[in-house]
Design an enzyme around this catalytic site. Structure first.
Site, PDB file in Angstrom:
ATOM      1  N   TYR A 122      42.306  70.589  27.733  1.00 51.39           N
ATOM      2  CA  TYR A 122      41.145  69.767  28.134  1.00 51.39           C
ATOM      3  C   TYR A 122      40.232  70.562  29.072  1.00 51.39           C
ATOM      4  O   TYR A 122      39.021  70.686  28.821  1.00 51.39           O
ATOM      5  CB  TYR A 122      41.618  68.478  28.822  1.00 51.39           C
ATOM      6  CG  TYR A 122      40.518  67.790  29.619  1.00 51.39           C
ATOM      7  CD1 TYR A 122      39.444  67.177  28.979  1.00 51.39           C
ATOM      8  CD2 TYR A 122      40.539  67.779  31.022  1.00 51.39           C
ATOM      9  CE1 TYR A 122      38.415  66.571  29.709  1.00 51.39           C
ATOM     10  CE2 TYR A 122      39.519  67.174  31.755  1.00 51.39           C
ATOM     11  CZ  TYR A 122      38.468  66.577  31.090  1.00 51.39           C
ATOM     12  OH  TYR A 122      37.452  65.977  31.812  1.00 51.39           O
ATOM     13  N   THR A 141      33.878  68.384  35.021  1.00 49.69           N
ATOM     14  CA  THR A 141      35.042  68.006  35.813  1.00 49.69           C
ATOM     15  C   THR A 141      35.428  69.090  36.816  1.00 49.69           C
ATOM     16  O   THR A 141      35.146  70.275  36.576  1.00 49.69           O
ATOM     17  CB  THR A 141      36.225  67.756  34.847  1.00 49.69           C
ATOM     18  OG1 THR A 141      37.424  67.609  35.599  1.00 49.69           O
ATOM     19  CG2 THR A 141      36.424  68.908  33.873  1.00 49.69           C
ATOM     20  N   ASP A 142      36.119  68.680  37.867  1.00 54.28           N
ATOM     21  CA  ASP A 142      36.638  69.678  38.821  1.00 54.28           C
ATOM     22  C   ASP A 142      37.821  70.445  38.235  1.00 54.28           C
ATOM     23  O   ASP A 142      38.233  71.474  38.794  1.00 54.28           O
ATOM     24  CB  ASP A 142      37.027  69.007  40.148  1.00 54.28           C
ATOM     25  CG  ASP A 142      38.118  67.946  40.011  1.00 54.28           C
ATOM     26  OD1 ASP A 142      38.533  67.633  38.875  1.00 54.28           O
ATOM     27  OD2 ASP A 142      38.558  67.418  41.054  1.00 54.28           O
ATOM     28  N   GLU A 143      38.379  69.953  37.118  1.00 57.96           N
ATOM     29  CA  GLU A 143      39.571  70.619  36.560  1.00 57.96           C
ATOM     30  C   GLU A 143      39.275  72.024  36.050  1.00 57.96           C
ATOM     31  O   GLU A 143      40.186  72.808  35.821  1.00 57.96           O
ATOM     32  CB  GLU A 143      40.180  69.770  35.433  1.00 57.96           C
ATOM     33  CG  GLU A 143      40.643  68.425  35.942  1.00 57.96           C
ATOM     34  CD  GLU A 143      41.665  67.736  35.052  1.00 57.96           C
ATOM     35  OE1 GLU A 143      42.166  68.358  34.101  1.00 57.96           O
ATOM     36  OE2 GLU A 143      41.956  66.568  35.332  1.00 57.96           O
ATOM     37  N   LYS A 149      36.355  71.944  28.586  1.00 58.82           N
ATOM     38  CA  LYS A 149      35.228  71.574  29.456  1.00 58.82           C
ATOM     39  C   LYS A 149      34.620  72.833  30.092  1.00 58.82           C
ATOM     40  O   LYS A 149      33.395  72.949  30.221  1.00 58.82           O
ATOM     41  CB  LYS A 149      35.682  70.597  30.542  1.00 58.82           C
ATOM     42  CG  LYS A 149      36.069  69.211  30.056  1.00 58.82           C
ATOM     43  CD  LYS A 149      34.927  68.413  29.439  1.00 58.82           C
ATOM     44  CE  LYS A 149      33.884  67.962  30.421  1.00 58.82           C
ATOM     45  NZ  LYS A 149      32.876  67.066  29.777  1.00 58.82           N
TER      46      LYS A 149
HETATM   47  P1  NAD Z   1      36.274  58.368  28.129  1.00 51.35           P
HETATM   48  O1  NAD Z   1      37.343  59.016  27.343  1.00 51.35           O
HETATM   49  O2  NAD Z   1      36.525  57.045  28.772  1.00 51.35           O
HETATM   50  O3  NAD Z   1      34.967  58.177  27.211  1.00 51.35           O
HETATM   51  C1  NAD Z   1      34.526  59.163  26.350  1.00 51.35           C
HETATM   52  C2  NAD Z   1      33.482  58.543  25.415  1.00 51.35           C
HETATM   53  O4  NAD Z   1      32.994  59.581  24.563  1.00 51.35           O
HETATM   54  C3  NAD Z   1      34.055  57.448  24.521  1.00 51.35           C
HETATM   55  O5  NAD Z   1      33.163  56.354  24.476  1.00 51.35           O
HETATM   56  C4  NAD Z   1      34.155  58.109  23.152  1.00 51.35           C
HETATM   57  O6  NAD Z   1      34.014  57.199  22.082  1.00 51.35           O
HETATM   58  C5  NAD Z   1      33.005  59.105  23.214  1.00 51.35           C
HETATM   59  N1  NAD Z   1      33.222  60.254  22.320  1.00 51.35           N
HETATM   60  C6  NAD Z   1      34.336  61.017  22.209  1.00 51.35           C
HETATM   61  N2  NAD Z   1      34.167  61.944  21.244  1.00 51.35           N
HETATM   62  C7  NAD Z   1      32.908  61.782  20.773  1.00 51.35           C
HETATM   63  C8  NAD Z   1      32.139  62.444  19.774  1.00 51.35           C
HETATM   64  N3  NAD Z   1      32.647  63.456  19.062  1.00 51.35           N
HETATM   65  N4  NAD Z   1      30.868  62.024  19.558  1.00 51.35           N
HETATM   66  C9  NAD Z   1      30.342  60.990  20.261  1.00 51.35           C
HETATM   67  N5  NAD Z   1      31.038  60.306  21.187  1.00 51.35           N
HETATM   68  C10 NAD Z   1      32.296  60.701  21.445  1.00 51.35           C
HETATM   69  O7  NAD Z   1      35.819  59.453  29.195  1.00 51.35           O
HETATM   70  P2  NAD Z   1      35.302  59.265  30.690  1.00 51.35           P
HETATM   71  O8  NAD Z   1      36.475  59.203  31.593  1.00 51.35           O
HETATM   72  O9  NAD Z   1      34.284  58.209  30.730  1.00 51.35           O
HETATM   73  O10 NAD Z   1      34.613  60.694  30.927  1.00 51.35           O
HETATM   74  C11 NAD Z   1      33.241  60.895  30.584  1.00 51.35           C
HETATM   75  C12 NAD Z   1      32.853  62.317  30.928  1.00 51.35           C
HETATM   76  O11 NAD Z   1      33.070  62.567  32.308  1.00 51.35           O
HETATM   77  C13 NAD Z   1      33.665  63.371  30.176  1.00 51.35           C
HETATM   78  O12 NAD Z   1      32.798  64.423  29.826  1.00 51.35           O
HETATM   79  C14 NAD Z   1      34.691  63.843  31.193  1.00 51.35           C
HETATM   80  O13 NAD Z   1      35.061  65.168  30.949  1.00 51.35           O
HETATM   81  C15 NAD Z   1      33.909  63.703  32.478  1.00 51.35           C
HETATM   82  N6  NAD Z   1      34.692  63.463  33.689  1.00 51.35           N
HETATM   83  C16 NAD Z   1      35.609  62.441  33.724  1.00 51.35           C
HETATM   84  C17 NAD Z   1      36.282  62.187  34.911  1.00 51.35           C
HETATM   85  C18 NAD Z   1      37.291  61.062  35.018  1.00 51.35           C
HETATM   86  O14 NAD Z   1      37.975  60.949  36.033  1.00 51.35           O
HETATM   87  N7  NAD Z   1      37.413  60.180  34.037  1.00 51.35           N
HETATM   88  C19 NAD Z   1      36.042  62.974  36.039  1.00 51.35           C
HETATM   89  C20 NAD Z   1      35.109  64.007  35.941  1.00 51.35           C
HETATM   90  C21 NAD Z   1      34.430  64.234  34.775  1.00 51.35           C
HETATM   91  O1  DAU Z   2      39.781  65.619  37.962  1.00 52.91           O
HETATM   92  C1  DAU Z   2      38.958  65.033  37.012  1.00 52.91           C
HETATM   93  C2  DAU Z   2      39.767  64.647  35.795  1.00 52.91           C
HETATM   94  O2  DAU Z   2      40.552  63.526  36.173  1.00 52.91           O
HETATM   95  C3  DAU Z   2      38.911  64.309  34.585  1.00 52.91           C
HETATM   96  O3  DAU Z   2      38.213  65.454  34.187  1.00 52.91           O
HETATM   97  C4  DAU Z   2      39.781  63.798  33.431  1.00 52.91           C
HETATM   98  O4  DAU Z   2      38.958  63.393  32.355  1.00 52.91           O
HETATM   99  C5  DAU Z   2      40.570  62.613  33.929  1.00 52.91           C
HETATM  100  O5  DAU Z   2      41.437  62.153  32.922  1.00 52.91           O
HETATM  101  C6  DAU Z   2      41.376  62.984  35.178  1.00 52.91           C
HETATM  102  O6  DAU Z   2      42.433  63.908  34.837  1.00 52.91           O
HETATM  103  P1  DAU Z   2      43.899  63.773  35.470  1.00 52.91           P
HETATM  104  O7  DAU Z   2      44.873  64.443  34.610  1.00 52.91           O
HETATM  105  O8  DAU Z   2      43.878  64.150  36.916  1.00 52.91           O
HETATM  106  O9  DAU Z   2      44.035  62.152  35.410  1.00 52.91           O
HETATM  107  P2  DAU Z   2      45.254  61.205  34.967  1.00 52.91           P
HETATM  108  O10 DAU Z   2      44.839  59.818  35.304  1.00 52.91           O
HETATM  109  O11 DAU Z   2      45.715  61.488  33.591  1.00 52.91           O
HETATM  110  O12 DAU Z   2      46.402  61.640  35.967  1.00 52.91           O
HETATM  111  C7  DAU Z   2      46.222  61.591  37.376  1.00 52.91           C
HETATM  112  C8  DAU Z   2      47.495  62.106  38.026  1.00 52.91           C
HETATM  113  O13 DAU Z   2      48.551  61.175  37.784  1.00 52.91           O
HETATM  114  C9  DAU Z   2      47.971  63.428  37.460  1.00 52.91           C
HETATM  115  O14 DAU Z   2      48.552  64.196  38.513  1.00 52.91           O
HETATM  116  C10 DAU Z   2      49.054  63.035  36.450  1.00 52.91           C
HETATM  117  C11 DAU Z   2      49.642  61.783  37.067  1.00 52.91           C
HETATM  118  N1  DAU Z   2      50.148  60.769  36.122  1.00 52.91           N
HETATM  119  C12 DAU Z   2      49.323  60.356  35.109  1.00 52.91           C
HETATM  120  C13 DAU Z   2      49.740  59.401  34.196  1.00 52.91           C
HETATM  121  C14 DAU Z   2      48.836  58.960  33.070  1.00 52.91           C
HETATM  122  C15 DAU Z   2      51.406  60.206  36.284  1.00 52.91           C
HETATM  123  O15 DAU Z   2      52.151  60.552  37.235  1.00 52.91           O
HETATM  124  N2  DAU Z   2      51.821  59.255  35.401  1.00 52.91           N
HETATM  125  C16 DAU Z   2      51.042  58.824  34.353  1.00 52.91           C
HETATM  126  O16 DAU Z   2      51.491  57.962  33.565  1.00 52.91           O
END
Ligand code: NAD
Ligand code: DAU
Length: 351
Positions: free
Chosen positions: A156, A131-133, A160
């Protein structure tokens, strides 16, 4: 890459990635999807593939914290490449309950690296999805590049960051062939409705309050999930081993602008709310997230120039597709939100 292990394939991005590989890309091998089915994992997202492509797609319920179980899967299926998505992914949950984030994101990744290292003759690639975080928070200007120092601010992002460092170390020390992607915020089909965009879509659809944290002016760089999938596949195929690639949509937006866009599109695409109330009126400012990062923005010049990758969707096109998907998939939504869903998992997979 004949037998590709995808971890976390029942989650949001993993499910989209598996669909992309099997239905759209030039990948011709077999996918073994290893997922623990936490609250965020949903086998429904890929159920049709199990039925349509039984020779090319296998689901195995396993936890990356269980090294022996994962070892068995790697050997039974002669896995020769790994794409690692499995993680605890929600920042708010990491603030209230960090334990699972440390165990899964750090120890789980360590287990996979160690197992891959022990099978290095067979395993040609370990791709780590990050992630970019990990880079922390930006001010009003500037972009994250691959060499930006790590400065994670939440449990989180710290977990990562830790996993990224382990991946790097396994390449540097043991020569494990790795690639890493650090991506910005994804949105699209199959995203669990705890994250900003699907939460806002469903609440706005149902006329519920739309909880915006703080002043709503935090900035995220939004990428349609299919564009993330094409980026990961490009890196796996053509990325230089040992390198990291930033992935982003060049779609910086303040949270409030995202919520406004969702409200306006739902006013257009969904049945009107009672009394003709406009959905923007549902916005409710709530207490800010502790340690809330102000701005993320990705410079994705490296992947564009070196691998020729480009995102296909703008925010305007991607968010319309996303809303359409949530409007058309009420069965999936009901399943992930209901207690019956957990019961169903027990019946299907025995735990
Ligand atoms: P998600 O939470 O939707 O899915 C995570 C999956 O991992 C689920 O299916 C869960 O059952 C599985 N999982 C969790 N713990 C586990 C374990 N101990 N063993 C096996 N499986 C397990 O997450 P996502 O949003 O699809 O993100 C996937 C990946 O991409 C993550 O590594 C996250 O850090 C990264 N990522 C997410 C975003 C985003 O915006 N969602 C952006 C950048 C990177
Ligand atoms: O940047 C990549 C990341 O983006 C991933 O690594 C994470 O897995 C993914 O969850 C996401 O993280 P964020 O914290 O940026 O996403 P989230 O959707 O939780 O929140 C996006 C923005 O919206 C953040 O500034 C918080 C705000 N927010 C979120 C929720 C859930 C609200 O204002 N209200 C809300 O109810």
């Amino acid at each position: 890459m004949q037998n590709l292990l995808v971890t976390g394939g029942c989650g949001f991005i993993g499910a989209n990635f598996i669909r992309y590989l099997l239905e759209e890309s030039d990948f011709r091998g077999r996918i073994i999807n290893l997922d623990a089915l936490t609250y965020a994992g949903n086998p429904l997202s890929l159920r049709d593939l199990e039925e349509r492509l039984p020779k090319r797609y296998t689901f195995v319920k396993e936890d990356i914290r269980n090294r022996e179980g994962v070892a068995r899967i790697l050997d039974t299926h002669a896995v020769d490449a790994i794409c690692h998505f499995a993680a605890e992914s929600h920042v708010d949950r990491s603030i209230t309950r960090p334990d699972d984030f440390i165990q899964t994101n750090i120890i789980g990744t360590y287990n996979l690296l160690q197992l891959a290292r022990e099978r290095q003759q067979r395993i040609s690639l370990f791709h780590h999805v990050s992630t970019d975080e990990v880079f922390g928070s930006l001010g009003d200007t500037g972009f994250f590049v691959e060499t930006t120092p790590y400065q994670p601010n939440s449990p989180y992002s710290a977990s990562k960051a830790s996993s990224d460092h382990l991946v790097r170390a396994y390449h540097h020390t043991y020569g494990l062939p790795v690639t890493v992607s650090n991506c910005s915020n994804n949105y699209g089909p199959f995203q669990f409705p705890e994250k900003l965009i699907p939460l806002m879509i469903l609440n706005a659809l149902e006329g519920k309050a739309l909880p915006v944290y703080g002043d709503g002016l935090n900035v995220r760089d939004w990428l349609f999930v299919r564009d993330h999938c094409t980026a990961v596949w490009a890196i796996m195929q053509r990325g230089k081993r040992g390198e990291t690639y930033n992935v982003g949509g060049r779609n910086e937006m303040q949270n409030l602008a995202v919520v406004h866009a969702i409200c306006d599109l739902l006013d257009e695409m969904a049945p009107a709310l009672p009394g003709g109330k406009r959905r923007r009126e549902l916005i409710t400012y709530v207490k800010d997230r502790p340690g809330h990062d102000r701005r993320y923005a990705i410079d994705c010049g490296k992947i564009e120039q070196e691998l020729g990758w480009q995102p296909a969707e703008s925010f305007a096109t991607g968010i319309r597709k996303t809303i359409r998907w949530y409007l058309d998939n009420s069965a999936w939504i009901q399943a992930v939100r209901s207690g019956d869903y957990q019961k169903w998992i027990k019946e299907q997979y025995g735990t």
